[in-house]
Design an enzyme around this catalytic site. Sequence first.
Site, PDB file in Angstrom:
ATOM      1  N   LYS A 154      -2.863  -3.611  16.536  1.00  0.00           N
ATOM      2  CA  LYS A 154      -3.518  -2.413  15.980  1.00  0.00           C
ATOM      3  C   LYS A 154      -4.493  -1.808  16.989  1.00  0.00           C
ATOM      4  CE  LYS A 154      -2.261  -2.646  11.487  1.00  0.00           C
ATOM      5  NZ  LYS A 154      -1.502  -1.591  10.806  1.00  0.00           N
ATOM      6  N   LEU A 188      12.840  -1.755   5.261  1.00  0.00           N
ATOM      7  CA  LEU A 188      12.921  -2.794   4.222  1.00  0.00           C
ATOM      8  C   LEU A 188      12.794  -4.199   4.814  1.00  0.00           C
ATOM      9  CD1 LEU A 188      15.777  -1.279   1.980  1.00  0.00           C
ATOM     10  CD2 LEU A 188      13.352  -0.687   2.078  1.00  0.00           C
ATOM     11  N   VAL A 240      -7.339  -5.170   0.920  1.00  0.00           N
ATOM     12  CA  VAL A 240      -7.010  -4.452  -0.322  1.00  0.00           C
ATOM     13  C   VAL A 240      -6.635  -5.467  -1.397  1.00  0.00           C
ATOM     14  CG1 VAL A 240      -5.586  -2.637  -1.343  1.00  0.00           C
ATOM     15  CG2 VAL A 240      -6.053  -2.621   1.106  1.00  0.00           C
ATOM     16  N   THR A 263      -7.100  -1.554  10.946  1.00  0.00           N
ATOM     17  CA  THR A 263      -7.755  -2.578  10.129  1.00  0.00           C
ATOM     18  C   THR A 263      -9.187  -2.808  10.622  1.00  0.00           C
ATOM     19  OG1 THR A 263      -7.833  -4.981   9.802  1.00  0.00           O
ATOM     20  CG2 THR A 263      -6.345  -4.202  11.494  1.00  0.00           C
ATOM     21  N   GLU A 302     -12.912 -18.545  14.750  1.00  0.00           N
ATOM     22  CA  GLU A 302     -13.934 -17.542  14.430  1.00  0.00           C
ATOM     23  C   GLU A 302     -15.235 -18.235  14.081  1.00  0.00           C
ATOM     24  OE1 GLU A 302     -11.909 -15.800  11.132  1.00  0.00           O
ATOM     25  OE2 GLU A 302     -12.624 -17.279   9.712  1.00  0.00           O
ATOM     26  N   TYR A 360      -1.642  -9.953  15.768  1.00  0.00           N
ATOM     27  CA  TYR A 360      -1.441  -8.820  14.858  1.00  0.00           C
ATOM     28  C   TYR A 360      -2.584  -7.806  15.003  1.00  0.00           C
ATOM     29  CZ  TYR A 360      -2.538  -6.213  10.663  1.00  0.00           C
ATOM     30  OH  TYR A 360      -2.923  -5.204   9.817  1.00  0.00           O
ATOM     31  N   HIS A 361      -3.829  -8.290  14.888  1.00  0.00           N
ATOM     32  CA  HIS A 361      -4.957  -7.370  14.980  1.00  0.00           C
ATOM     33  C   HIS A 361      -4.978  -6.678  16.343  1.00  0.00           C
ATOM     34  CE1 HIS A 361      -6.436  -9.880  11.554  1.00  0.00           C
ATOM     35  NE2 HIS A 361      -6.798  -8.686  11.131  1.00  0.00           N
ATOM     36  N   SER A 371      -6.382 -11.851  16.400  1.00  0.00           N
ATOM     37  CA  SER A 371      -5.017 -12.389  16.263  1.00  0.00           C
ATOM     38  C   SER A 371      -4.095 -11.423  17.000  1.00  0.00           C
ATOM     39  CB  SER A 371      -4.580 -12.486  14.797  1.00  0.00           C
ATOM     40  OG  SER A 371      -4.249 -11.196  14.302  1.00  0.00           O
ATOM     41  N   CYS A 375       0.831  -1.210   0.000  1.00  0.00           N
ATOM     42  CA  CYS A 375       0.000   0.000   0.000  1.00  0.00           C
ATOM     43  C   CYS A 375       0.867   1.262   0.000  1.00  0.00           C
ATOM     44  CB  CYS A 375      -0.887   0.052   1.254  1.00  0.00           C
ATOM     45  SG  CYS A 375      -2.057  -1.285   1.395  1.00  0.00           S
TER      46      CYS A 375
END
Length: 453
Positions: A269, A117, A295, A228, A388, A265-266, A263, A96
Site C-alpha cells: 500500500k 473473484l 472495519v 490503510t 511490533e 501487505y502494508h 508487513s 467493503c
Amino acid sequence: MANAALVSCSLNLSSGSKPSSHLVPSASVSLQISRSPFRRILLKGDKRLRKCRTVYAMAVSMGQEAGVQPGSGSDHSSNEAPTPKKVMVIGGDGYCGWATSLHLSNKNYEVAVVDNLVRRSFDHQLGLDSLTPIASIHNRIRRWKSLTGKDIGLYVGDICDFEFLSEAFKSFEPDAVVHFGEQRSAPYSMIDRSRAVYTQYNNVIGTLNALFAIKEFGEDCHLVKLGTMGEYGTPNIDIEEGFITITHNGRTDTLPYPKQASSFYHLSKVHDSHNIAFTCKAWGIRATDLNQGVVYGVKTEETAMHEELSSAYRLWKRRPDPGYLDIRDTVQCIELAIANPAERGEFRVFNQFTEQFSVNELAALVTKAGKKLGLNVRTVYVPNPRVEAEEHYYNAKHMKLAELGLEPHLLSDSLLDSLLNFAVQYRDRVDSRQIMPSVSWRKIGAKPKTVPA
Ligand SMILES: O=c1ccn([C@@H]2O[C@H](COP(=O)(O)OP(=O)(O)O[C@H]3O[C@H](CS(=O)(=O)O)[C@@H](O)[C@H](O)[C@H]3O)[C@@H](O)[C@H]2O)c(=O)[nH]1
C-alpha cells in the site's frame, strides 16, 4: 516475546474467512508484462504461480438498459471535476466493496463492479467460508435489481491484465474509480516468499494499471484508493493526514508523512501511495488515498434488505494501529470522497477511522458484552506473531472526512450485542481452527508453506 490479548468466548468468534495461511496464492497473476522484473522473479521461482494463473476476463452485462444515464463526460481543459455519476468499484464483490457498491447504487450513482473473484477462490482453496453465508455475485446483483429496480454492472476479470481493464474502462466510462481490489491480508503476505511476492506484484501492478487506464481513457476520472492506517506504523509523534510540515536547517517544507509499514501487505500500500502521488504530479491525475482503519460490522442500510445481499462478517482483526470504524461509515466516507472530488493533479490523503481502541480495551468490551448475553467469555493472552512494540504512543488525526460531513456510528453496547448475536445465530458455521494466529512475522522463509487438509 511480547504478548497480545485476544478475546475468545464459547462461540470462538472468527474475524471472517481471511486466508490466514496456506496453499496456492491465487489464480490471478498476470504474466503479460514481458519486461517486468516481477515476471523474472515469477518465472524463476514460482512455477506454481505460473501453473495456477488463470486470467479470466469476462464482462457480464446484467441489464444496463435501465441504469442512470452516463455521467456528463469530461471537460479535459478544466480543473473543475464533472459531477460524478458513474462509479467503477474495483473489488466490488469483497467485504467493503459490496457494501459500497450497494450504497452508491442506492444513492443513484450508476455502479459497475470489477472483480476477479479471487477472494472466493482463496476461500475455496483453503477450505474457508464466511461466518455469514455469502450469495454469488450474480445472485447478489439480481437480488438488488429485483428489490430496487437498480442495475449494477459486472466485469469479472483481473486488473493486472491491462487489456481487460482497458475494455472495462472504455465500455463503462467511469467518473470515479474506487479501488478495493487488492490482496489485503497482512498474515497472508507473511506466510512465505511466494505469498509476499504475489501480494506486492498483484497490488502494485493492479494500481499502476488503474492509473494508466485513467490516463489513457478518462483523465478526469477520480481515483479513490483504499490505503490503510497501517502504512504509517506507530511513530512516537502525532500522525497527520498524509503530510507533515517540517523545518530543517532553517528551511520549511510540507512533505509526505513518513511511512513505516509492518508487513509486506502494508508495504504494498505504501508503494501504491508513492505511485499515485507521482502520477498526480506528472500526469495531473485526481486521487484520494483513504488510509482506512480496521472495519467492523455486518449490516448497512442496503445489505440488511435481504439475506442474499449480506456482507461477510467481521468483528475485528488484530492490527497494531488502533483506529476503527463501522462498515456504515466506510460506505459514507467513500460517498463523501466521490461527491467532493480531488482537483486535477491533487493527491489527497484522508485518515478514515472514527475511534481508537487498544486490543486490551476491545477485549474488555467484548468480554463484558458477551457476559451480558449469557455467553461464557474469557480473555486469553497469546504470543504476538507480529514484530511490533507492545506499548507505544498513538494519536492519529482524522478530521478531513468529518469536515466533509461524516456522521460516525460509534461502537456502542447495542452494536456489540448485535455483532455477538450474529455469531450466535451462525454458531454452526464457526471454524475454531481458524481463530489462533498461525503465521509468524519472524519465521517467514523462501520455502513454500503448505497446509494439511
Ligand atoms: O487482485 C485482486 C485482489 C482482490 N480482488 C477482489 O477485491 C475484493 C477485496 O475484498 P476483501 O473482502 O478481500 O477485502 P476488504 O476487507 O473489502 O478490504 C478492503 O479494504 C481494505 C481496508 S481495511 O479494511 O483492511 O482497512 C483495503 O486495504 C483493501 O484493499 C480492500 O480490499 C475481493 O472481492 C477480491 O476478489 C480483485 O478483484 N483483484
